[in-house]
Scaffold this motif. Structure first.
Motif, mmCIF file in Angstrom:
data_model
loop_
_atom_site.group_PDB
_atom_site.id
_atom_site.type_symbol
_atom_site.label_atom_id
_atom_site.label_comp_id
_atom_site.label_asym_id
_atom_site.label_seq_id
_atom_site.Cartn_x
_atom_site.Cartn_y
_atom_site.Cartn_z
ATOM 1 N N ARG A 2 0.846 -1.341 -0.115
ATOM 2 C CA ARG A 2 -0.156 0.084 -0.143
ATOM 3 C C ARG A 2 0.755 1.355 -0.043
ATOM 4 O O ARG A 2 0.472 2.304 -0.511
ATOM 5 N N LYS A 4 2.135 1.759 -3.453
ATOM 6 C CA LYS A 4 1.021 2.362 -4.319
ATOM 7 C C LYS A 4 1.045 3.796 -4.134
ATOM 8 O O LYS A 4 0.839 4.640 -4.937
ATOM 9 N N THR A 5 1.019 4.121 -2.727
ATOM 10 C CA THR A 5 0.944 5.585 -2.519
ATOM 11 C C THR A 5 2.026 6.453 -3.100
ATOM 12 O O THR A 5 1.965 7.632 -3.522
ATOM 13 N N TRP A 27 1.410 6.625 -6.608
ATOM 14 C CA TRP A 27 0.551 7.740 -7.207
ATOM 15 C C TRP A 27 1.099 8.976 -7.023
ATOM 16 O O TRP A 27 0.752 9.829 -7.872
ATOM 17 N N ALA A 49 -4.333 9.408 -8.597
ATOM 18 C CA ALA A 49 -4.774 8.395 -7.561
ATOM 19 C C ALA A 49 -6.330 8.233 -7.705
ATOM 20 O O ALA A 49 -6.950 9.279 -8.425
ATOM 21 N N ALA A 106 -9.269 6.667 -3.119
ATOM 22 C CA ALA A 106 -8.186 6.625 -2.337
ATOM 23 C C ALA A 106 -7.766 8.145 -1.995
ATOM 24 O O ALA A 106 -7.030 8.435 -1.114
ATOM 25 N N ARG A 107 -8.239 9.104 -2.742
ATOM 26 C CA ARG A 107 -7.976 10.591 -2.344
ATOM 27 C C ARG A 107 -8.556 10.774 -0.902
ATOM 28 O O ARG A 107 -9.658 10.712 -0.628
ATOM 29 N N HIS A 139 -6.017 8.783 4.588
ATOM 30 C CA HIS A 139 -4.643 8.629 4.980
ATOM 31 C C HIS A 139 -4.516 7.673 6.215
ATOM 32 O O HIS A 139 -5.252 7.950 7.305
#
Length: 59
Positions: free
Chosen positions: A5, A8-9, A12, A18, A22-23, A26
């Protein structure tokens, strides 16, 4: 801690995209892991560019 994860962050952020869901979400992330993943991603990117240039510019 889910490393996938965090990868991926970083990706992005690297590409500036993104998914909408997912925006703004956090989760608890370790900033040192994010910095480490970002450094590895940059090194892989630069290494790929150097490899491509080396292959194209070969005499």
């Amino acid at each position: 801690m889910n490393v996938f994860r965090q990868v991926k962050t970083v990706l992005w952020g690297f590409f500036g995209v993104a998914p909408r869901d997912a925006r703004g979400q956090h989760e608890k992330t370790n900033p040192f892991v994010l910095i480490g993943v970002a450094l590895v991603a940059v090194l892989v990117f630069l290494g790929t560019l150097a490899f491509i240039v080396h292959q194209v510019a070969k005499p």
